[in-house]
Scaffold this motif. Structure first.
Motif, PDB file in Angstrom:
ATOM      1  N   LEU A   1      41.851  50.453  39.050  1.00  0.00           N
ATOM      2  CA  LEU A   1      41.402  49.976  40.351  1.00  0.00           C
ATOM      3  C   LEU A   1      41.185  51.138  41.314  1.00  0.00           C
ATOM      4  O   LEU A   1      41.880  52.152  41.260  1.00  0.00           O
ATOM      5  CB  LEU A   1      42.435  49.011  40.952  1.00  0.00           C
TER       6      LEU A   1
ATOM      7  N   THR B   1      38.364  42.630  42.191  1.00  0.00           N
ATOM      8  CA  THR B   1      37.274  43.269  41.447  1.00  0.00           C
ATOM      9  C   THR B   1      35.986  42.455  41.467  1.00  0.00           C
ATOM     10  O   THR B   1      34.981  42.882  40.915  1.00  0.00           O
ATOM     11  CB  THR B   1      37.670  43.473  39.970  1.00  0.00           C
TER      12      THR B   1
ATOM     13  N   GLN C   1      41.333  48.714  46.304  1.00  0.00           N
ATOM     14  CA  GLN C   1      41.612  47.482  45.551  1.00  0.00           C
ATOM     15  C   GLN C   1      43.111  47.362  45.260  1.00  0.00           C
ATOM     16  O   GLN C   1      43.712  46.304  45.428  1.00  0.00           O
ATOM     17  CB  GLN C   1      40.828  47.477  44.230  1.00  0.00           C
TER      18      GLN C   1
ATOM     19  N   ALA D   1      35.714  49.693  40.821  1.00  0.00           N
ATOM     20  CA  ALA D   1      36.803  50.212  39.979  1.00  0.00           C
ATOM     21  C   ALA D   1      36.237  51.183  38.946  1.00  0.00           C
ATOM     22  O   ALA D   1      35.059  51.135  38.605  1.00  0.00           O
ATOM     23  CB  ALA D   1      37.520  49.061  39.291  1.00  0.00           C
TER      24      ALA D   1
END
Lengths: 743, 187, 354
Positions: free
Chosen positions: B91, A25, B95, B86
Motif C-alpha cells: 500500500l 485500493t 492508503q 499501490a
C-alpha cells in the motif's frame, strides 16, 4: 478504560477493518460499479411541479436522440403484480413507480429513459420537457391541517406519559415553555440510490444498496409476482444509508422495471438533485417543551408536544417525543404528537429518527430551565437522573450514564465553566461557549439468522445476509465468530451482503451488530455443539464421553474442560467422522421476557465548545467530547468511528442541514451539495470519544447495544447550548445560522 | 450541428499505461470514461457536479474533480486513479494510514479522499521547515472531499501520519511504513 | 447534456473564428461551464476548447511593474506562485478561500472571472429567470432570498456574483484584457461585470466572440501588499460560497492612510467597489471610527431584495473587520483557514474568562 475489554481472543480488539484493504485500493465494488455484459443506462426524469398531473412528454424528442433505446412512462411500464400504493404492512411505504400520471411531490419520477450510454440517457431524460396540469401545493409545516396520527416512528404510540402535568406545573418554582423548530433534512449518503438489474427469464439479479436484503427481496417478489427465491439481491459494499436505504426506494425498483421493459441489464443511478424527494428525508418539526421544576432543579413536569409532517399520500411521523419518554425522571410526563400533510415525498427513518430532532429540543429546553433556576446544566441533569425508566418504571438492563457524565465532564474540563453567558473569549476575541447534552438511544434488536460451517481443513465459514454500510459488519461479525468458534480470525471466512445467505435482518435502528452478532454467536455455538457431539460419541476420540458441556473450543481444537490436555483438532474430528464439513444455524432476536422486564437503552454525555465571531456571527464547533456507554464493545476502533460520525451528524443538524423549499413551487432550492451543507473536514478541529465501560447481562447473550445513532443525540443540543453560552442568544429555530446570531 | 456523433481519438496515460481511446461522444467526462468505459470504478460519482470530491483523481499530478473534466479536452494527459496508487501489494503510505486510522466507514468517498491527500502532501506547505504537518492546514486542504459518515478525525490523523511517514521516508530509509493489519488502539 | 461539436483551437484567431458560429461557447477549465451544461442551464451547440492556446498560461511581470495573469493560468497554480502571493496576498487569500483545491486546480483565471451566478433560481431550469430567458421573469423575487443581492439589483434580477477572486481584483483596479473579432481592447475590472438593470441576460462587457486573454494588475496594486486582507463569512468553515466578503488594501504613510481600497463580494451582481468609502479613508489615521464611517458609506445605497436585510449589517461589519485586520498588517504566512474569521489556529487562542 475498556479498550482492552477482552472476550475470547478477538472480541474487544481494536482491529482495523477487514474490508479496509479493498476500500483503500478501489477494489471494493459498490452497486453502481457492477457492469454485466450488455449493460445499458437508465436515467429518471423527475417532476418539477409538486402537485397535479403530467399531461405531456415529448417522447419523440427523447427517442430521436441517438443511443436512446426506450422511454418508460406510465403508458408502457411493465405491469406490477401488486400496486405500489397497496399498504399491507406499515413499512410497505407507497412508492411512485409510474403507476399513473399523478404528481404527488416535486422530484417524483415521471419517466425513465434507457440508452446505450449514460450521456444519451441523461440527455434523453432532459428532452422529455414535460407538460403539466399543476395545482398549488401545500408545503409549509402545519399548513395542510393538523391531525393526530395512529402511531409515530416505528409504531410507537402517539401519546404516552405519566402523572398529572397540571399538578406538576402548579407545584413548580420555575417553568419554561418554549417552541423549537427543526428543519427538513435529506440523508444524502454519498452513494446515490441505484440499481444494476439483470433478468434471466423470471429470475432477477439485483445489485443495489440495501440495508435489509431479505426485506428487499420480499418486496420485489410481491411487485414482480415471482417467488422470493428467484431473486438475488447483492450488496457487498454500501456507500452510506443512514436509513434511506432501509427499504427499497422508487429509483431502485424503476431500474428493475426498465430492465424488464428492455430485456437488457440496466443500471439506473439517482442523480444528486434527485436525492431530494423520492428517497426519504427527516421531516421538519415544531416542538413545544413545557418544563416545571422546584427550586433545587427537580422536574415536576415534562411536556413535549411535536408537530411533524408527512406526505399527502403516506404516513411516516418523526417521533421527536421518544426522548422524553426514556431519559429524565419527572412525576409528570406528557409526550404527544400531531401530524400534518404536505405535497412532498414521504419522510422516513433518518439516523436517530425522532431521537435526533427531539433531543435538540429537550436538551435546549433543559438549559433554558437551568438558566431560570441558576443551576449548572450538568447538575440539573444529574438531579433528574432516571434510576428507572420514567413512564414504565422498569429497571434499566444497564445504565452507565452517570459515569458518562463524569468522565466526559472531567475530560472536557466542565467544572471550569462560568455560569453566565458571553463570559469567555479566546485570545483572538472570539466568543467561546460550552454546552452539554445527554445522548440516548434504545438498544433494540431485530430478527436475524446466520449459518456457521466448520470445514475439514479446520477453517470456518460464517454466512448471513447482513450488511456493512460502514459500521463494520465485515470485521465485527468475524470477530464474534472467531471467538464463538475458538478459531483465530484468519481462519474465519465471512460472507455477507447477499440475499441468498440466511436472513440477516436489517442494518438499521442501531440493531445490526446486536442482532447479527447474536445470530453468528448462536450459529457458532451450535456448530461447535455438533462437532462436540461427533467427538464425544466416538470411542476413538480423546474427547469420548466428555459430553457436550464438557468440552471447549479454542485454537481450532476441542478440549475436555476437565482435562485440557485431552484435545483434538476440528479437522481430525471431521475426518474420522467422514464428513467434509459440519454446519449449523443460529438465531438472533430479542429475548421477550427480559425485554418486558427491562428498559434497554444506550446512553452518553456530549460536551461541546463553540467559538462565535462576536460581530460576524459565524460559528465553529472547536471541540466535542463524547462519553458513551453501550454495553460490550466488540471493536473499539470501529465503535469510536461510529460515535464520531454520529456526533458530526449532530453538528450538522445543529448548524447546517436545512432543505429550503420554495413554498410556491414546492421545489427545494438548495437540492445540491454546494448549497445543502453537510460538514466538511475544517468544521470540526477536535473530537474525542470516551468508551465508558458497561456490562449488560440482559440485552442479549453478548451484552451488545447498538452505537450507530447514539452520537447524534445529545450533540446537537450540546452545540445549541454552547452557542447560547457563547453569545447569550437562544436560537430555537434549528439549524443555528449566523443571521440568527447577528445582534 | 449539435448532434454530431463523431469519433474522437485521444491518448491518455492511465496509471502508467498509455491508452489510445476513441471517444464516440464529446460529452464523456473523465469520470464516466474511467467508470463506464475503462472499468476503473474506484473513482466514485457522488454528485457529478464538483460538490463532493468523491471523483477526485490526479491529472498530470494535480488533483481535480473528474466529473467536471471533459475527456476530449484532456488528450495527452496522465491520470492516476486509486487503482494505480499501490505498488503491487504494498500500500501507498496514505492508503496504509487511512487503514490504520480508520479514516473511512462506508468507504465510498475513500478513493477520492486518498488521492486528495496524496496531492495535498505533494503540494507542500502543510508544515514549516521540516516540522510536523499543521492539522488545521490538513483539515482545510481536505475540505473538498465530503465524508457523510463523518470520518474526518481519522482522515486528518491519516494524513498527518502519512505526511510524517513520507517526509521521513524522503529523508531517510525507504521503509518506514506501518506494518501489519492488527494495530492496538492508540487511545 | 446536449451533444455539441468540439473544436480544439490552436490559435486565438482560430478560436475567435470557430466561436463565431451561433450557439458556440468557449471551454477552458470547465468547472463552471460543464456544471451548467449538466444542469441544462446552458446548452451550447459547439465548444471551442481554449486550453491549448499558447502563451495564455503565464504569470508575467511587465516592465512597468504591472503583473499580467494569463487567462489560462489555473487558480491553483496562481496560489502556488510565491512571487505573486508576496505582491498580491489578498488575491491569493481570496482564491484559497474559494471552492476546493480540486476545483481551483481546474478553474482558470478567465473562467473564474466569467463564472455565472449561483442563484438557486438561475440554477433551477424550471424556475423563471431573466438571465436564462430574457423576459421570463425573476422567480427569485419573493422566494428564498437569504443570500441574494443588497446592492445594485433590479426588479429583473437579484442575483449575486459568487467569485472570491474577483473581489480583490476589483479593489486593486485590475484590467481585463480582451481579444475578439474587432481586435484587442481593455476594460477596467470594476465595470467588467454588468449590473442587471433591465437586461440581466447581459452579464459582462464582453461582446460576441470576444475572449478574455489576461487579467492585469497595475503597478500600484502591489503597493498594498503589506496591509491587505480578504475576509469571507461562510455558512461552513470551508468549501462554501460567501454570504458576504470583503477585500481591502491600505497604503499607509506615516500613520495615515494614503490610499485605501474596499470591495465587497456576494452583495451584488458584480464585485462591488466602494469608492465613496475609500474616499473617506484617504488622508486619515486608521481608527475604529474611521473604519465604521467607511463601512456605513460602503453600504449607503443598500436595500434588501428579500429576506436578506441582515446582509447589509453583516457587510458593514465585515468591512470594519477587514480594515482592522489590514491595518494590523498582512500575516507573514497565509492563515491555515484563508479568509476565515477563524483564520488563526484554534489551539493558539486558548480560552479565558472575560
Amino acid at each position: 478504560m475498556p479498550e482492552r475489554q477482552r472476550h475470547g481472543s478477538s472480541i474487544g480488539l481494536p482491529l482495523t477493518r477487514r474490508d479496509g484493504p479493498d476500500k483503500v485500493t478501489g477494489a471494493a465494488r459498490y452497486s453502481a460499479d457492477i457492469r454485466p455484459d450488455g449493460l445499458v443506462h437508465a436515467v429518471m426524469a423527475t417532476s418539477t411541479i409538486a402537485k397535479g398531473r403530467v399531461t405531456h412528454l415529448d417522447l419523440a424528442a427523447a427517442e430521436a436522440h441517438p443511443g436512446v433505446i426506450a422511454v418508460m412512462t406510465p403508458d408502457n411500464a411493465p405491469p406490477l403484480a401488486k400496486s405500489p400504493d397497496e399498504k399491507d404492512n406499515p413499512f410497505a411505504f407507497r412508492l411512485n413507480l409510474l403507476q399513473d400520471h399523478t404528481v404527488r411531490y416535486a422530484g417524483q419520477p415521471i419517466a425513465v429513459v434507457v440508452a446505450t450510454t449514460l450521456e444519451a440517457a441523461t440527455e434523453g431524460a432532459a428532452l422529455l420537457s414535460p407538460g403539466y396540469e399543476s395545482e398549488a401545493p401545500t408545503i409549509g409545516l402545519g399548513e395542510g391541517g393538523i391531525f393526530t396520527p395512529d402511531s409515530v416512528g416505528a409504531g410507537s404510540p402517539t401519546s404516552d406519559g405519566t402523572g398529572d402535568m397540571e399538578a406538576g406545573l402548579a407545584a413548580a418554582d420555575a417553568r419554561v415553555t418554549a417552541t423549537y423548530e427543526t428543519a427538513g433534512q435529506y440523508h444524502n449518503p454519498l452513494e446515490p440510490h441505484c440499481s444494476v438489474a439483470e433478468w434471466d427469464g423470471d429470475r432477477l439479479t439485483l445489485h443495489t444498496p440495501s440495508q435489509a436484503l431479505w426485506i428487499a427481496k420480499a418486496r420485489l417478489a410481491g411487485f414482480f409476482g415471482i417467488p422470493p427465491e428467484n431473486i438475488r439481491v447483492v450488496c457487498h459494499y454500501l456507500g452510506g444509508g443512514f436509513g434511506s436505504k432501509g427499504f427499497l426506494s422508487p429509483p431502485q425498483i424503476l431500474g428493475i422495471m426498465a430492465a424488464k421493459l428492455t430485456g437488457r441489464p440496466v443500471k439506473l443511478v439517482t442523480r444528486r438533485e434527485q436525492m431530494f424527494g423520492p428517497v426519504g428525508h427527516r421531516s421538519p418539526t415544531r416542538q413545544t417543551l413545557t418544563l416545571g421544576a422546584t427550586r433545587d432543579g427537580a422536574l415536576t413536569a415534562l411536556g413535549h408536544h411535536t408537530l411533524s409532517q408527512t406526505s399527502a399520500y403516506d404516513d411516516f411521523f418523526e417521533a421527536s417525543g421518544l426522548v422524553a419518554r426514556h431519559l429524565y425522571a419527572s412525576p409528570a410526563i406528557s409526550t404527544t404528537h400531531e401530524g400534518s400533510r404536505a405535497d412532498i415525498g414521504t419522510p422516513i427513518f433518518m439516523r436517530a429518527p425522532g431521537e435526533a430532532s427531539g433531543s435538540v429540543a429537550v436538551e435546549s429546553a433543559l438549559d433554558e430551565l437551568a438558566l431560570a433556576l441558576d443551576i449548572d446544566p450538568l447538575d440539573l441533569r444529574l438531579k433528574n437522573y432516571a434510576e428507572v425508566e420514567p413512564i414504565t418504571g422498569r429497571p434499566f438492563s444497564s445504565k452507565a450514564l452517570r459515569a458518562c457524565y463524569a468522565q466526559g465532564a472531567e475530560r472536557f474540563g466542565w467544572d471550569r465553566r462560568p455560569r453566565a453567558p458571553r463570559a469567555m473569549r479566546d485570545t483572538d476575541g472570539l466568543l467561546v461557549g460550552w454546552g452539554m447534552g445527554t445522548a440516548t438511544y434504545p438498544a433494540g434488536m431485530m430478527q436475524g439468522e446466520a449459518r456457521a460451517t466448520i470445514r475439514a481443513d479446520g477453517t470456518a465459514l460464517i454466512e448471513t445476509a447482513a450488511q456493512d454500510m460502514g459500521q463494520g459488519a465485515w470485521t465485527v461479525l468475524a470477530q464474534i465468530a472467531a471467538d464463538g468458534l475458538g478459531l483465530s480470525l484468519d481462519r474465519v471466512t465471512l460472507r455477507i451482503g447477499d440475499s441468498d445467505l440466511p436472513n440477516g435482518g436489517l442494518a438499521g435502528g442501531s440493531t445490526g451488530t446486536a442482532t447479527s452478532g447474536t445470530a453468528v454467536h448462536a450459529a457458532a455455538q451450535a456448530v461447535i455443539a455438533q462437532l462436540a457431539d461427533l467427538a464425544t460419541t466416538d470411542p476413538a476420540s480423546p474427547l469420548y464421553g466428555a459430553g457436550n458441556a464438557g468440552v471447549t473450543a479454542s485454537e481450532g481444537r476441542l478440549a475436555r474442560r476437565d482435562d485440557p490436555a485431552r484435545s483434538e483438532r476440528f479437522g481430525d474430528i471431521l475426518a474420522r467422522a467422514g464428513k467434509p464439513s459440519v454446519a449449523a444455524k443460529g438465531q438472533g432476536a430479542g429475548e421477550p421476557a427480559s425485554r418486558k422486564t427491562y428498559a434497554m437503552h444506550a446512553h452518553g454525555a456530549v460536551y461541546a465548545e463553540v467559538k462565535v465571531d462576536p460581530d460576524l456571527g459565524q460559528v465553529r464547533v472547536t471541540r466535542l467530547v463524547g462519553a458513551f456507554a453501550a454495553g460490550r464493545i466488540v471493536n473499539p476502533r470501529l465503535v469510536r468511528s461510529q460515535y464520531e460520525g454520529g456526533m458530526i451528524w449532530g453538528l450538522s443538524l445543529a448548524l447546517h442541514e436545512h432543505a429550503a423549499h420554495d413554498r410556491r413551487s414546492g421545489r427545494i432550492v438548495n437540492a445540491n451539495l454546494a448549497d445543502y451543507h453537510v460538514p466538511v473536514s475544517a468544521d470540526l478541529p477536535s473530537i474525542e470519544t470516551i468508551l465508558v465501560e458497561e456490562h449488560d447481562p440482559h440485552v442479549n447473550p453478548l451484552g451488545i447495544k447498538g452505537v450507530g445513532e447514539l452520537g447524534i443525540t445529545g450533540t446537537a443540543g450540546a452545540i445549541a447550548n454552547a452557542v447560547w453560552h457563547a453569545t447569550g442568544v437562544r436560537v430555537r429555530e434549528i439549524p443555528i445560522t449566523l443571521d440568527k446570531l447577528l445582534t | 450541428m449539435g448532434l454530431s456523433i463523431m469519433s474522437i481519438p485521444i491518448t491518455l496515460t492511465v496509471n502508467g499505461v498509455r491508452r489510445e481511446i476513441v471517444l464516440e461522444d464529446a460529452r464523456v467526462t473523465l469520470l464516466d470514461l474511467l467508470r463506464e468505459r475503462l472499468d476503473l470504478t474506484g473513482a466514485k460519482k457522488g454528485c457529478d457536479r464538483g460538490q463532493c470530491g468523491a471523483c477526485t483523481i490526479l491529472v498530470d499530478g494535480t488533483r481535480i474533480n473528474a466529473c467536471l473534466a471533459l475527456a476530449v479536452s484532456h488528450d495527452g494527459a496522465s491520470l492516476l486513479t486509486i487503482e494505480g496508487l499501490a505498488d503491487g501489494d504494498v500500500l501507498h503510505p496514505v492508503q496504509a494510514a487511512f487503514l490504520d486510522n480508520d479514516g473511512f466507514q462506508c468507504g465510498f468517498c475513500t478513493p477520492g479522499q486518498i488521492l486528495s491527500a496524496v496531492a495535498l502532501i505533494g503540494e507542500g506547505g502543510l508544515a514549516e521547515e521540516g516540522g510536523p504537518a499543521d492539522p488545521e492546514r490538513v483539515r482545510e486542504g481536505m475540505s473538498g472531499n465530503l465524508c457523510r459518515c463523518g470520518a474526518y478525525a481519522g482522515i486528518t490523523q491519516a494524513v498527518l501520519q502519512a505526511h510524517a511517514a513520507m517526509t521521513h521516508a524522503a529523508m531517510h530509509a525507504p521503509d518506514v511504513l506501518p506494518g501489519g493489519n492488527l494495530t492496538e488502539d492508540a487511545a | 447534456m446536449k451533444s455539441f461539436d468540439y473544436v480544439r483551437a490552436g490559435s486565438l484567431a482560430e478560436a475567435v473564428a470557430a466561436a463565431s458560429a451561433p450557439g458556440a461557447a468557449y471551454l477552458a477549465g470547465g468547472t463552471n461551464l460543464v456544471d451548467l451544461m449538466k444542469g441544462g442551464l446552458t446548452r451550447p451547440d459547439r465548444l471551442v476548447d481554449l486550453t491549448r492556446l499558447p502563451g495564455l498560461d503565464r504569470i508575467e511581470t511587465l516592465p512597468d511593474g504591472a503583473t499580467r495573469i494569463g487567462a489560462l493560468v489555473r487558480n491553483g497554480a496562481l496560489t502556488r506562485d510565491a512571487g505573486f502571493a508576496g505582491r498580491y496576498p489578498a488575491v491569493v487569500e481570496a482564491l484559497l478561500s474559494g471552492a476546493s483545491a480540486q476545483l481551483r486546480n481546474a478553474a482558470t483565471t478567465a473562467g473564474n472571472v466569467l463564472q455565472r451566478t449561483r442563484c438557486g433560481y438561475f440554477y433551477d431550469p424550471a424556475s423563471a429567470c431573466n438571465k436564462r430567458s430574457p423576459g421570463a421573469g425573476c422567480e427569485a423575487r419573493g422566494g428564498i432570498t437569504r443570500t441574494h443581492a443588497v446592492l445594485g439589483w433590479s426588479e429583473h434580477c437579484i442575483a449575486t456574483h459568487p467569485s472570491d477572486f474577483c473581489v480583490p481584483l476589483a479593489a486593486l483596479d485590475a484590467v481585463v484584457e480582451i481579444e475578439g473579432p474587432t481586435g484587442r481592447r481593455e476594460v477596467p475590472f470594476d465595470v467588467f461585470h454588468l449590473l442587471p438593470g433591465d437586461t440581466p441576460e447581459r452579464e459582462t462587457a464582453l461582446r460576441a466572440g470576444e475572449v478574455v486573454t489576461a487579467i492585469r494588475l497595475p503597478p500600484e496594486a502591489a503597493g498594498f501588499a503589506g496591509h491587505s486582507r480578504y475576509l469571507k463569512v461562510r455558512e461552513r468553515t470551508s468549501y462554501a460560497f460567501a454570504v458576504v466578503s470583503a477585500a481591502v488594501g491600505l497604503r499607509l504613510e506615516g500613520g495615515t492612510i494614503a490610499d485605501g481600497r474596499i470591495a465587497l463580494g456576494s452583495v451584488a451582481l458584480r464585485p462591488w467597489r466602494a469608492r465613496e468609502a475609500e474616499a473617506l479613508l484617504a488622508g486619515r489615521a486608521p481608527s475604529p471610527e474611521v473604519f465604521a464611517e467607511a463601512a456605513r458609506a460602503a453600504l449607503a445605497g443598500a436595500t434588501p431584495s428579500g429576506d436578506n436585510a441582515f446582509k447589509i449589517e453583516l457587510a458593514r461589519r465585515i468591512v470594519v473587520r477587514a480594515l482592522t485586520l489590514a491595518a494590523a498588517g498582512t500575516p507573514g504566512r497565509m492563515p491555515a483557514l484563508p479568509a476565515s474569521p477563524f483564520a488563526t489556529s484554534p489551539t493558539a487562542g486558548a480560552s479565558h474568562h472575560a
